[in-house]
Every structure is written in structure tokens, then in C-alpha cells.
Scaffold this motif. Structure first.
Motif, PDB file in Angstrom:
ATOM      1  N   ASP A  77       0.865  -1.124   0.131  1.00 57.60           N
ATOM      2  CA  ASP A  77      -0.034  -0.096   0.046  1.00 57.60           C
ATOM      3  C   ASP A  77       0.852   1.145   0.083  1.00 57.60           C
ATOM      4  O   ASP A  77       1.898   1.277   0.749  1.00 57.60           O
ATOM      5  N   ILE A  78       0.628   2.046  -1.022  1.00 54.55           N
ATOM      6  CA  ILE A  78       1.552   3.346  -1.070  1.00 54.55           C
ATOM      7  C   ILE A  78       0.546   4.476  -0.888  1.00 54.55           C
ATOM      8  O   ILE A  78      -0.361   4.645  -1.525  1.00 54.55           O
ATOM      9  N   ILE A  79       1.270   5.454   0.057  1.00 54.70           N
ATOM     10  CA  ILE A  79       0.440   6.484   0.604  1.00 54.70           C
ATOM     11  C   ILE A  79       1.306   7.655   0.302  1.00 54.70           C
ATOM     12  O   ILE A  79       2.441   7.844   0.758  1.00 54.70           O
ATOM     13  N   GLU A  80       0.730   8.657  -0.528  1.00 53.47           N
ATOM     14  CA  GLU A  80       1.561  10.084  -0.890  1.00 53.47           C
ATOM     15  C   GLU A  80       1.319  10.978   0.194  1.00 53.47           C
ATOM     16  O   GLU A  80       0.034  11.025   0.706  1.00 53.47           O
ATOM     17  N   PHE A  81       2.165  11.686   0.797  1.00 58.71           N
ATOM     18  CA  PHE A  81       1.971  12.818   1.517  1.00 58.71           C
ATOM     19  C   PHE A  81       2.949  14.025   1.474  1.00 58.71           C
ATOM     20  O   PHE A  81       4.105  13.811   0.890  1.00 58.71           O
ATOM     21  N   LYS A  82       2.648  15.200   1.830  1.00 57.33           N
ATOM     22  CA  LYS A  82       3.409  16.259   1.968  1.00 57.33           C
ATOM     23  C   LYS A  82       3.776  16.471   3.296  1.00 57.33           C
ATOM     24  O   LYS A  82       3.235  16.945   4.132  1.00 57.33           O
ATOM     25  N   ALA A  83       5.173  16.429   3.515  1.00 62.73           N
ATOM     26  CA  ALA A  83       5.724  16.655   4.693  1.00 62.73           C
ATOM     27  C   ALA A  83       6.027  17.855   5.036  1.00 62.73           C
ATOM     28  O   ALA A  83       6.777  18.769   4.266  1.00 62.73           O
ATOM     29  N   THR A  84       5.030  18.785   6.140  1.00 60.24           N
ATOM     30  CA  THR A  84       5.219  19.999   6.294  1.00 60.24           C
ATOM     31  C   THR A  84       5.844  20.560   7.592  1.00 60.24           C
ATOM     32  O   THR A  84       6.151  21.730   7.816  1.00 60.24           O
ATOM     33  N   ARG A  85       5.870  19.558   8.489  1.00 58.59           N
ATOM     34  CA  ARG A  85       6.343  19.716   9.914  1.00 58.59           C
ATOM     35  C   ARG A  85       7.339  18.594  10.241  1.00 58.59           C
ATOM     36  O   ARG A  85       7.266  17.358   9.951  1.00 58.59           O
ATOM     37  N   LEU A  86       8.413  18.924  10.829  1.00 55.87           N
ATOM     38  CA  LEU A  86       9.537  18.034  11.430  1.00 55.87           C
ATOM     39  C   LEU A  86       9.859  18.091  12.777  1.00 55.87           C
ATOM     40  O   LEU A  86       9.797  19.441  13.127  1.00 55.87           O
ATOM     41  N   ALA A  87      10.405  17.308  13.528  1.00 52.32           N
ATOM     42  CA  ALA A  87      10.924  17.378  14.946  1.00 52.32           C
ATOM     43  C   ALA A  87      12.381  18.261  14.658  1.00 52.32           C
ATOM     44  O   ALA A  87      12.892  18.269  13.660  1.00 52.32           O
ATOM     45  N   PRO A  88      12.536  19.135  15.635  1.00 55.09           N
ATOM     46  CA  PRO A  88      13.874  19.890  15.543  1.00 55.09           C
ATOM     47  C   PRO A  88      14.954  18.942  15.310  1.00 55.09           C
ATOM     48  O   PRO A  88      14.951  17.988  15.829  1.00 55.09           O
ATOM     49  N   GLY A  89      15.854  19.406  14.506  1.00 50.61           N
ATOM     50  CA  GLY A  89      17.106  18.755  14.143  1.00 50.61           C
ATOM     51  C   GLY A  89      16.848  17.648  12.982  1.00 50.61           C
ATOM     52  O   GLY A  89      18.007  17.182  12.430  1.00 50.61           O
TER      53      GLY A  89
END
Length: 99
Positions: A77-89
Motif C-alpha cells: 500500500d503506497i500513501i503519498e503525503f506532503k511533509a510540512t512539519r518535522l521535529a527539531p534537528g
């Protein structure tokens, strides 16, 4: 970015027999910059791969190269997403220009 969720359809003995070839496949696409994260699920009924910087049709072709896919040992199963937030570092992978 994509999350590729693998669910084993073969017996674990068959998975273990194909594991070295699967790991070589993963290494090839880590080296190419397509895969950015991968590992087995807990409990061990499949795995997860995170891919980035690639068009979906090319990713589908890459997934079809997986020895697990070629031997009919996993469903994907392949899910596309747009990463807009990340943990610091942490840093988002740079988009690929060759798609």
C-alpha cells in the motif's frame, strides 16, 4: 513523499529466504536517494519504507523490482503525503530534479 506499507503474504520462512535480496534492493535505492527510511513492522508481519523525490509512476516501477514483490511474498500500500512539519534537528530530503 511516500509511505510504502508492506504486508507479508508469504510464510516467514519464504520471507527469510528472500531477505538478503530484499536488503540489496533497499540498499540500491538508499544509495540512489529514493528511500530515506525503512524497517520491519512490530509484530513482524511486514515492513515500512519512506521514499522521497520521485514521481509515483517511477516509484511503482521500483516497488515492482522488490524481490518480495517478484516472488509474490508481499502486498504493498503506497500513501503519498506532503511533509510540512518535522521535529527539531531533522531535515526534509531535497526534491529530486530527475523525477
Amino acid at each position: 513523499m511516500y509511505v510504502i506499507n508492506l504486508r507479508y503474504t508469504g510464510a516467514l520462512a519464504e520471507i527469510d529466504d528472500a531477505l538478503d535480496a530484499h536488503r540489496a534492493y533497499l540498499e540500491r535505492y538508499f544509495a540512489a536517494g529514493v528511500f530515506v527510511m525503512a524497517g520491519p513492522k512490530v509484530p513482524r508481519d511486514g515492513g515500512v519504507i519512506v521514499a522521497s523525490g520521485i514521481e509515483r509512476d517511477r516509484l511503482d516501477a521500483i516497488v515492482a523490482e522488490d524481490p518480495f514483490a517478484q516472488q509474490g511474498l508481499a502486498h504493498y500500500d503506497i500513501i503519498e503525503f506532503k511533509a510540512t512539519r518535522l521535529a527539531p534537528g531533522l531535515n526534509l530530503p531535497e526534491p529530486s530534479l530527475d523525477g
